[in-house]
Write a protein that holds these residues in place. Structure first.
Motif, mmCIF file in Angstrom:
data_model
loop_
_atom_site.group_PDB
_atom_site.id
_atom_site.type_symbol
_atom_site.label_atom_id
_atom_site.label_comp_id
_atom_site.label_asym_id
_atom_site.label_seq_id
_atom_site.Cartn_x
_atom_site.Cartn_y
_atom_site.Cartn_z
ATOM 1 N N SER A 108 1.087 7.848 -3.810
ATOM 2 C CA SER A 108 0.162 7.492 -2.991
ATOM 3 C C SER A 108 -0.882 6.535 -3.652
ATOM 4 N N SER A 109 -1.776 6.020 -3.221
ATOM 5 C CA SER A 109 -2.786 5.282 -4.027
ATOM 6 C C SER A 109 -3.592 6.049 -5.038
ATOM 7 N N SER A 110 -3.711 7.225 -5.121
ATOM 8 C CA SER A 110 -4.250 8.121 -5.914
ATOM 9 C C SER A 110 -3.227 8.352 -7.206
ATOM 10 N N GLY A 111 -2.273 8.148 -7.098
ATOM 11 C CA GLY A 111 -1.036 8.356 -8.085
ATOM 12 C C GLY A 111 -0.488 9.863 -7.849
ATOM 13 N N THR A 114 3.463 12.240 -2.173
ATOM 14 C CA THR A 114 3.223 13.093 -1.054
ATOM 15 C C THR A 114 4.573 13.642 -0.580
ATOM 16 N N GLU A 295 7.054 4.332 7.119
ATOM 17 C CA GLU A 295 5.839 4.204 6.118
ATOM 18 C C GLU A 295 6.092 5.077 4.980
ATOM 19 N N TYR A 301 10.484 0.950 -0.130
ATOM 20 C CA TYR A 301 10.458 0.569 -1.820
ATOM 21 C C TYR A 301 11.722 -0.267 -2.006
ATOM 22 N N ASP A 319 4.613 -5.679 4.677
ATOM 23 C CA ASP A 319 3.298 -5.577 3.816
ATOM 24 C C ASP A 319 2.268 -5.904 4.279
#
Length: 495
Positions: A108-111, A114, A295, A301, A319
């Protein structure tokens, strides 16, 4: 007082008997489902439960048809059957839970991770049994077993989404360009051999100076074309050598027409001409279809990390429009393909199932990024090696193939159309060889017939056989010139 004590004693005895009966029933039950407050489901294999020393694993999975499905408040599917087989082989019990966020596993964007990968890292689950793709990024944080299913990345389309205009020369499609070129060469060569053999054979015309040979080159071309149309045309062959070539050509044309009709029928019924998007490059070039993927999936990826220019264009497209073209679940993707001008990029094995169950869907021929589905475990887990060995044993015993056939078998499979391709020259190689042998036999037969006549003529004229044979060949191949010269000579004499 005594009656009261007897009553209390009776109640206690009855309670103890009922308790023992209940415990005995639980031990004899082969499989048990127990719901807990946390939402887990406990599966017990055989009569041995956790209280008898069997380890209990918490298994995380994701709802996706046909891997894991909810039927009558119970879970079933390919992964559930696989899990039962592994538990029976390795002697463990397990609890199955559906992943909380409905994701497979991505950063995720927080690292943080998920999905199922994140639950294993947070020790909320011991293993993940699901259509989870083995990737290098996931392998860095968790361990994977030997893949239990092989797949790739494909394109799922609706058959009537985009149509391709039928070519004006669509009737030429059953054969490839090389095959048509070979057929044209075979036709011309056969007609030339007919013309040559008819001139050489004395049985076709015995006296070249007095007779007329009907097998001119134009008549030979007409004879060969008539055979292609299965029609008998004149002139009729008389000599054995000419008949050999004619018979071989007839057999050749019959087999050729049978192959053409069969391949043309397959072409009309396959619907391949209605699918202009055959590759990922075709998908990028067209403008009518939107396309996307799941997603946070490994497919997304894959295109992000690929150095291929076409793959980079696909990633940039997805994207920039991620809020519109990326889907949350596989079911949503299939429904969107069926309802709109949308192409779904995802696992080819899942797309094959969708195309089998929904007859108006089809998967494009190109498949890229060969990959496998594996069971994820925590790093340094003792279960990784054991599960890998168990998966290999199931594959060697044919159990994995049985599960694949069981869960991929649907009522729509018999309606799926076969892939069609133009007939290549290699497929008709034996037919061309037979024709070549027949032509060679016809020419040899004509030479033999002419040799016999030359030998008899040489005996009567007391000349060498070779000189008579040469004269016969020159006379037959230059009959028009000789006739014109004889006519001119007779004209001078009359003058």
């Amino acid at each position: 007082m005594a009656k009261g004590l007897h009553f209390v004693f009776y109640v206690i005895t009855t309670t103890l008997l009922l308790r023992e009966s209940s415990q005995a029933g639980e031990k004899n039950e082969p499989k048990m489902l127990a719901a807990s407050k946390s939402g887990f489901v406990l599966y017990r294999v055989g009569s041995r439960g956790p209280e008898e020393g069997l380890p209990t694993l918490t298994v995380t999975t994701i709802l996706e048809d046909p891997y894991v499905m909810v039927r009558s408040a119970e879970l079933e599917g390919y992964c559930i059957d696989l899990l039962k087989a592994l538990a029976a082989m390795l002697h463990f019990s397990y609890r199955v839970k559906v992943v909380g966020d409905g994701q497979y596993g991505a950063v995720s964007s927080s690292g943080n991770w998920t999905g199922m990968i994140g639950e294993i890292l947070r020790q909320e689950a011991d293993i993940a049994v699901a259509p989870l793709t083995v990737t290098s990024a996931r392998e860095e944080v968790v361990s994977f077993t030997t893949p239990f299913l092989q797949t790739g990345i494909g394109i799922l389309l609706r058959k009537d989404t985009i149509s391709q205009e039928v070519s004006f020369f669509h009737f030429l499609a059953p054969f490839s360009k090389e095959t048509w070129t070979g057929l044209l060469f075979a036709y011309v060569l056969t007609c030339f051999c007919l013309f040559l053999v008819a001139r050489l054979s004395p049985c076709e015309w015995n006296e070249p100076k007095n007779e007329e040979n009907h097998f001119t080159f134009l008549n030979s071309l007409w004879f060969g074309a008539g055979a292609l149309a299965l029609q008998g045309v004149t002139p009729r062959p008389k000599a054995l050598s000419v008949r050999v070539i004619a018979a071989v050509w007839w057999l050749f044309t019959i087999a050729l027409l049978a192959a053409y009709i069969a391949n043309f029928t397959a072409l009309l019924s396959s619907g391949s001409e209605q699918l202009p998007v055959q590759t990922f490059e075709d998908l990028v070039k067209q403008r009518k279809l939107e396309f996307g993927t799941l997603e946070g999936s490994s497919t997304f990826y894959y295109f992000k990390n690929s150095k291929n220019p076409i793959h980079q264009m696909i990633y940039e497209y997805m994207d920039k429009r991620r809020d519109h073209v990326l889907v949350k679940t596989y079911q949503e993707a299939v429904q969107r393909v069926m309802d709109s001008n949308y192409a779904f990029i995802g696992e080819s094995i899942s797309q094959d199932l969708a195309a089998a169950r929904h007859c108006n869907l089809i998967r494009a021929p190109e498949v890229i990024g060969a990959r496998g589905f594996g069971i994820a475990t925590a790093q340094a887990s003792r279960w990784t090696k054991q599960l890998s060995v168990a998966v290999l044993k199931l594959r060697e015993s044919g159990d994995l193939d049985y599960l694949r056939n069981k869960w991929w078998e649907t009522s729509c499979l018999h309606k799926s159309r076969e892939r069609w391709s133009a007939l290549q020259p290699q497929a008709l190689g034996g037919l061309f060889l037979t024709l070549a042998i027949g032509l060679a036999l016809g020419v040899l037969a004509a030479v033999a017939e002419l040799s016999n006549k030359s030998r008899r003529a040489a005996g009567h004229a007391k000349k060498s056989c070779c000189s008579v044979f040469t004269e016969e060949i020159c006379t037959r191949l230059r009959i028009k010139e000789n006739t014109r010269q004889s006519q001119e000579a007779s004209g001078r004499a009359n003058a």
